[in-house]
Design a protein around this motif. Structure first.
Motif, PDB file in Angstrom:
ATOM      1  N   ARG A 143       6.648 -59.164   2.173  1.00 14.71           N
ATOM      2  CA  ARG A 143       5.189 -59.047   2.280  1.00 14.71           C
ATOM      3  C   ARG A 143       4.506 -59.375   0.942  1.00 14.71           C
ATOM      4  O   ARG A 143       3.355 -59.772   0.925  1.00 14.71           O
ATOM      5  CB  ARG A 143       4.786 -57.648   2.740  1.00 14.71           C
ATOM      6  CG  ARG A 143       5.332 -56.527   1.889  1.00 14.71           C
ATOM      7  CD  ARG A 143       4.457 -55.290   1.916  1.00 14.71           C
ATOM      8  NE  ARG A 143       4.517 -54.552   3.161  1.00 14.71           N
ATOM      9  CZ  ARG A 143       4.234 -53.255   3.247  1.00 14.71           C
ATOM     10  NH1 ARG A 143       3.915 -52.561   2.165  1.00 14.71           N
ATOM     11  NH2 ARG A 143       4.248 -52.635   4.401  1.00 14.71           N
ATOM     12  N   ASP A 194      -5.234 -59.383  -1.217  1.00 13.21           N
ATOM     13  CA  ASP A 194      -4.447 -60.117  -0.227  1.00 13.21           C
ATOM     14  C   ASP A 194      -4.770 -61.608  -0.334  1.00 13.21           C
ATOM     15  O   ASP A 194      -5.898 -62.015  -0.065  1.00 13.21           O
ATOM     16  CB  ASP A 194      -4.795 -59.565   1.171  1.00 13.21           C
ATOM     17  CG  ASP A 194      -4.160 -60.372   2.283  1.00 13.21           C
ATOM     18  OD1 ASP A 194      -3.168 -61.088   2.013  1.00 13.21           O
ATOM     19  OD2 ASP A 194      -4.656 -60.268   3.428  1.00 13.21           O
ATOM     20  N   SER A 195      -3.776 -62.415  -0.681  1.00 15.49           N
ATOM     21  CA  SER A 195      -4.065 -63.843  -0.900  1.00 15.49           C
ATOM     22  C   SER A 195      -3.784 -64.700   0.334  1.00 15.49           C
ATOM     23  O   SER A 195      -4.119 -65.871   0.366  1.00 15.49           O
ATOM     24  CB  SER A 195      -3.243 -64.374  -2.079  1.00 15.49           C
ATOM     25  OG  SER A 195      -1.883 -64.494  -1.706  1.00 15.49           O
ATOM     26  N   ASP A 207      -0.667 -58.769  -2.201  1.00 17.92           N
ATOM     27  CA  ASP A 207       0.563 -59.470  -2.563  1.00 17.92           C
ATOM     28  C   ASP A 207       0.504 -59.904  -4.030  1.00 17.92           C
ATOM     29  O   ASP A 207      -0.521 -59.755  -4.706  1.00 17.92           O
ATOM     30  CB  ASP A 207       0.797 -60.671  -1.637  1.00 17.92           C
ATOM     31  CG  ASP A 207      -0.488 -61.453  -1.411  1.00 17.92           C
ATOM     32  OD1 ASP A 207      -1.062 -61.927  -2.413  1.00 17.92           O
ATOM     33  OD2 ASP A 207      -0.943 -61.550  -0.244  1.00 17.92           O
TER      34      ASP A 207
HETATM   35 CA    CA Z   1      -0.825 -60.762   1.860  1.00 24.57          CA
END
Ligand code: CA
Ligand code: GLC
Length: 513
Positions: free
Chosen positions: A74, A21-22, A29
């Motif tokens: 997302r 998750d960035s 993502d």
């Molecule tokens: Ca994310």
């Protein structure tokens, strides 16, 4: 036939929700994946299969597509996906996307239009009966019906969950006097097929290298022997060969004899279907835990392998996927290592499910997420390091896509394992490197079975003058067997040795002859 790159590839499967998750929203993502490409490369993998990343209400984790031409918000944008392709190509890697060919989400605009009583462009895009009172049982490749809730007087066929109406590719066999069943070459089915090619074209033009096709065998309805579906894919293959000769298509079919005939470059053995794949790793007594039998598996596998001899297609034995329990649920860490010695020395192309290279656990007792049910425990966020949320995300733990295996994250994570020469990660990396150094171990090189009755499992791979013997004994017994083991040991799990023809318990050998 598709790109040569496939023959040498080692794949890594990414479930995008749970990889990296960035932007701290708790969901993985595309930018997160870009950040971690070097990790995948360092392990030795040079290709990625990414689970669906398209716009979706996520009733089935994205296997319910709302818009086939748009990356889900997302995961961010189409531009990000394009950057991912470019970044991968720069590193000599390839990307295949997940193509959900058989159904859409009920929220897809095509379906909304199809539900209208007035005839329109999408009236025949899905499989509809003639009235809402007609919803026949036991029609091949139809899992159920959507009835009511729409003004159109008819029932719509379902391909999987009820939120996934079946696209109309026609019926191979039509019941007499039944006019709602359309032929494969009727206008509606042909326009669905044309749209499928459009979707493929759109992403191939953006730079992706091919597709893993979801439920590839399910397209044509009432299709005994799958003849209709096979012909349909043969047509798509012909089109690909003409327009995109390097594109690769891999099927979730689970019946290699059919899938390869249909023109797929590769088919998976799966936890369902006739393959007996679970016998190896995932039954109560799996072969690789040392108390099982691999006979039924190899009877089917060898038969199918013989059919690939003409050079058409490969069979893949994956480490797992987003639909199966993780290896670590049924195998000990040592057994996982021996299983990888098998997975990485077999013909076909290896697929490693993210986290399996660490021995990540199946997380028991999770609340179902996005249609995961039992599968949810295999979809927990990747464990990167010892920082917060194991380095997966900076969001509060309560916001993570699925809860993590908090009890073991300190030991089972990429950073810790990369620094430990005896970790599963390093074992997998060594095995991949060996595969890549030896032509005998590549996807299409020859395979000769020597023993699969009981233990040990013994087979030979060869190419040109090179011959490699693989001996795997996941059982608890030392076994005496003359396997003609003279040669150079390229790999031996835990530095065990074969003396006086005794193959030690819980061992794996790869020997250059
Ligand atoms: Ca994310
Ligand atoms: C495939 C996918 C699975 C999905 C189903 C319906 O089996 O791997 O995750 O739920 O198809 O699309």
């Amino acid at each position: 036939m598709a790109g040569k790159w496939l023959d040498e590839a080692v794949f890594y499967e990414i479930y995008p929700q749970s990889f990296k998750d960035s932007n701290a929203d708790g969901i993985g993502d595309i930018n997160g994946i870009i950040e971690k490409l070097d990790y995948i490369r360092e392990l030795g993998c040079d290709a990625v299969w990414m689970n669906p990343c398209f716009d979706s209400p996520f009733v089935d984790a994205g296997y319910d597509v709302r818009d086939f031409y748009k990356v889900a918000e997302r995961y961010r944008t189409n531009e990000d996906l394009k950057r991912l392709c470019t970044a991968m190509h720069e590193k000599g890697m390839h990307l295949i996307l997940d193509l959900v060919a058989g159904h859409t989400s009920v929220e897809c605009e095509w379906f909304r239009q199809s539900c209208l009583p007035e005839k329109n462009k999408y009236t025949d895009r899905y499989v509809w009966t003639d009235t809402v009172w007609n919803a026949p049982n036991n029609v091949g490749n139809i899992m159920g019906w959507l009835r009511g809730g729409y003004d159109r007087d008819g029932s719509a066929a379902v391909n999987f969950f009820t939120a996934q109406p079946a696209l109309n590719y026609g019926f191979a066999v039509k019941d007499e006097g039944c006019d709602w069943e359309q032929s494969v070459d009727d206008e509606g089915p042909m326009s669905t097929r044309a749209e499928l090619k459009n979707i493929m074209k759109f992403w191939l033009d953006m730079g992706v290298d091919g597709f893993r096709v979801d439920m590839a065998g399910s397209l044509v309805k009432n299709d005994p022997g799958s003849q209709g579906t096979i012909s349909l894919w043969q047509d798509i293959r012909k089109w690909l060969d003409r327009e995109y000769p390097d594109a690769v298509i891999v099927s979730e079919w689970g019946e290699a004899d059919k899938a390869l005939k249909a023109g797929f470059d590769m088919d998976f053995v799966l936890h369902f279907g006739p393959s007996h794949y679970p016998d190896l790793f995932r039954t109560e007594h799996p072969y690789f835990a040392g108390h099982g039998s691999a006979e039924a598996f190899f009877d089917v596998y060898l038969n199918n392998l013989a059919k690939t001899k003409d050079g058409n297609g490969l069979i893949c034995i994956p480490s797992g996927n987003h639909d199966m329990y993780r290896l670590a649920r049924t195998l000990t860490p040592d057994e996982i290592r021996i299983a990888f010695a098998f997975l990485l020395t077999m013909p076909g192309i290896p697929f490693i499910y993210y986290g399996d290279e660490l021995g990540m656990n199946y997380v028991e007792g999770l609340h179902s997420k996005e249609g995961g049910y039992y599968r949810t425990g295999s979809r927990s966020p990747m464990q990167w390091d010892r920082s917060v949320n194991a380095g997966f995300s900076n969001a509060p733990a309560s916001m993570l896509y699925v809860p993590q295996d908090t009890a073991h994250m300190d030991q089972i994570n990429a950073e810790t394992e990369m620094n430990d020469p005896d970790s599963i990660w390093n074992e997998v990396r060594r095995l991949i490197a060996l595969r890549q150094q030896h032509p005998s171990l590549s996807g299409r090189s020859d395979f000769r079975m020597i023993n699969y009755h009981g233990y040990p499992l013994v087979y030979e791979r060869s190419s040109g003058t090179e011959r490699i013997l693989v001996i795997l004994n996941p059982s608890e017994n030392d076994i005496r067997m003359d396997t003609g083991t003279a040669g150079t040991v390229l790999y031996s799990f835990a530095q065990k040795e074969i003396r006086d023809h005794v193959i030690p318990a819980k061992s794996a050998f790869i020997i250059l002859q």
